[in-house]
Design a protein around this motif. Structure first.
Motif, PDB file in Angstrom:
ATOM      1  N   GLU A  72      33.977 -65.779  72.809  1.00 24.48           N
ATOM      2  CA  GLU A  72      35.403 -66.083  72.813  1.00 24.48           C
ATOM      3  C   GLU A  72      35.561 -67.572  73.098  1.00 24.48           C
ATOM      4  N   TYR A  73      36.720 -68.114  72.749  1.00 27.97           N
ATOM      5  CA  TYR A  73      36.976 -69.542  72.881  1.00 27.97           C
ATOM      6  C   TYR A  73      36.711 -70.028  74.309  1.00 27.97           C
ATOM      7  N   PHE A  74      37.209 -69.294  75.300  1.00 25.44           N
ATOM      8  CA  PHE A  74      37.080 -69.753  76.688  1.00 25.44           C
ATOM      9  C   PHE A  74      35.641 -69.681  77.190  1.00 25.44           C
ATOM     10  N   GLU A  75      34.858 -68.736  76.661  1.00 25.42           N
ATOM     11  CA  GLU A  75      33.436 -68.690  77.012  1.00 25.42           C
ATOM     12  C   GLU A  75      32.706 -69.902  76.424  1.00 25.42           C
ATOM     13  N   ALA A  76      33.034 -70.223  75.196  1.00 25.15           N
ATOM     14  CA  ALA A  76      32.425 -71.392  74.557  1.00 25.15           C
ATOM     15  C   ALA A  76      32.844 -72.669  75.278  1.00 25.15           C
ATOM     16  N   LYS A  77      34.098 -72.728  75.692  1.00 25.85           N
ATOM     17  CA  LYS A  77      34.588 -73.903  76.433  1.00 25.85           C
ATOM     18  C   LYS A  77      33.839 -74.052  77.746  1.00 25.85           C
ATOM     19  N   LEU A  78      33.595 -72.946  78.428  1.00 23.14           N
ATOM     20  CA  LEU A  78      32.849 -72.968  79.690  1.00 23.14           C
ATOM     21  C   LEU A  78      31.416 -73.440  79.450  1.00 23.14           C
ATOM     22  N   LYS A  79      30.839 -73.040  78.345  1.00 26.04           N
ATOM     23  CA  LYS A  79      29.478 -73.468  78.002  1.00 26.04           C
ATOM     24  C   LYS A  79      29.439 -74.984  77.790  1.00 26.04           C
ATOM     25  N   VAL A  80      30.448 -75.523  77.111  1.00 27.98           N
ATOM     26  CA  VAL A  80      30.515 -76.975  76.880  1.00 27.98           C
ATOM     27  C   VAL A  80      30.731 -77.704  78.202  1.00 27.98           C
ATOM     28  N   GLU A  81      31.578 -77.181  79.069  1.00 31.38           N
ATOM     29  CA  GLU A  81      31.818 -77.813  80.378  1.00 31.38           C
ATOM     30  C   GLU A  81      30.536 -77.850  81.206  1.00 31.38           C
ATOM     31  N   THR A  82      29.753 -76.781  81.179  1.00 30.62           N
ATOM     32  CA  THR A  82      28.470 -76.749  81.885  1.00 30.62           C
ATOM     33  C   THR A  82      27.520 -77.787  81.296  1.00 30.62           C
ATOM     34  N   PHE A  83      27.505 -77.881  79.981  1.00 28.69           N
ATOM     35  CA  PHE A  83      26.685 -78.877  79.294  1.00 28.69           C
ATOM     36  C   PHE A  83      27.076 -80.294  79.730  1.00 28.69           C
ATOM     37  N   VAL A  84      28.372 -80.560  79.813  1.00 26.76           N
ATOM     38  CA  VAL A  84      28.862 -81.887  80.211  1.00 26.76           C
ATOM     39  C   VAL A  84      28.449 -82.191  81.646  1.00 26.76           C
ATOM     40  N   ASP A  85      28.605 -81.220  82.544  1.00 25.79           N
ATOM     41  CA  ASP A  85      28.220 -81.437  83.948  1.00 25.79           C
ATOM     42  C   ASP A  85      26.733 -81.733  84.070  1.00 25.79           C
ATOM     43  N   GLU A  86      25.897 -80.954  83.377  1.00 30.31           N
ATOM     44  CA  GLU A  86      24.447 -81.186  83.411  1.00 30.31           C
ATOM     45  C   GLU A  86      24.089 -82.551  82.826  1.00 30.31           C
ATOM     46  N   SER A  87      24.756 -82.906  81.739  1.00 31.81           N
ATOM     47  CA  SER A  87      24.471 -84.174  81.066  1.00 31.81           C
ATOM     48  C   SER A  87      24.853 -85.358  81.938  1.00 31.81           C
ATOM     49  N   LEU A  88      26.018 -85.304  82.567  1.00 29.91           N
ATOM     50  CA  LEU A  88      26.445 -86.397  83.445  1.00 29.91           C
ATOM     51  C   LEU A  88      25.502 -86.546  84.623  1.00 29.91           C
ATOM     52  N   LEU A  89      25.023 -85.436  85.167  1.00 30.99           N
ATOM     53  CA  LEU A  89      24.082 -85.477  86.285  1.00 30.99           C
ATOM     54  C   LEU A  89      22.773 -86.141  85.864  1.00 30.99           C
ATOM     55  N   LYS A  90      22.277 -85.791  84.683  1.00 30.53           N
ATOM     56  CA  LYS A  90      21.042 -86.406  84.188  1.00 30.53           C
ATOM     57  C   LYS A  90      21.230 -87.906  83.973  1.00 30.53           C
TER      58      LYS A  90
END
Length: 171
Positions: A72-90
């Motif tokens: 669903e859209y909100f699940e995909a959005k959550l996946k992108v947000e997690t990706f962004v958080d991990e990427s910024l941390l790296k």
């Protein structure tokens, strides 16, 4: 970094000129025409750049992930947000983020976010199958030109003199 999201970005760049990762930045592609440099032909391609100011969600990436993974859209959005958080941390830990066949993001010593595109990857669909190649320069053979015979024009004989012309006009 989630490998799927990086591969989704590449897939989207094949068909789009801009892919925005919400709250992170966007990859922008610009058409680069075919070139010939130093006896090397390079087919048309896309130059990829990263713009950290493109933050607003245009829905392209999230909708694509939703469709590809059956989320669903909100699940995909959550996946992108997690990706962004991990990427910024790296990035904050001075690690390089690698987007396969697209490029790498990293911070330099002055904490400027830099993007290094993959040099030999062509993401322009219209150039599919075209490769760059080198060639030898072709020179005209120095062939002797055929000798031309230069003819002197014959002198034109004067038929009329001034006197005869005057007599003819008057008489």
């Amino acid at each position: 970094m989630t490998v799927e999201i990086a591969s989704y970005i590449k897939e989207l760049l094949l068909l789009n000129d801009c892919v925005v990762i919400p709250d992170f930045g966007g990859f922008v592609s610009n058409y680069k025409p075919a070139q010939i440099k130093h006896n090397r032909f390079m087919p048309p391609s896309k130059e990829i750049a990263f713009n950290p100011k493109l933050q607003k969600n245009d829905g392209l990436l999230i909708n694509y992930i939703s469709e590809k993974e059956g989320l669903e859209y909100f699940e995909a959005k959550l996946k992108v947000e997690t990706f962004v958080d991990e990427s910024l941390l790296k990035l904050e830990n001075y690690e390089r983020l690698t987007f396969e066949d697209v490029g790498q993001l990293y911070y330099d010593r002055m904490e400027n976010l830099l993007f290094e595109p993959v040099a030999n990857q062509n993401l322009l669909v219209d150039s599919f199958g075209l490769e760059s190649f080198s060639y030898e320069k072709l020179y005209e053979k120095m062939m002797p030109k055929p000798a031309m015979k230069i003819q002197q024009p014959e002198a034109v004989q004067v038929i009329f003199s001034k006197r005869n012309v005057k007599k003819a006009l008057i008489g």
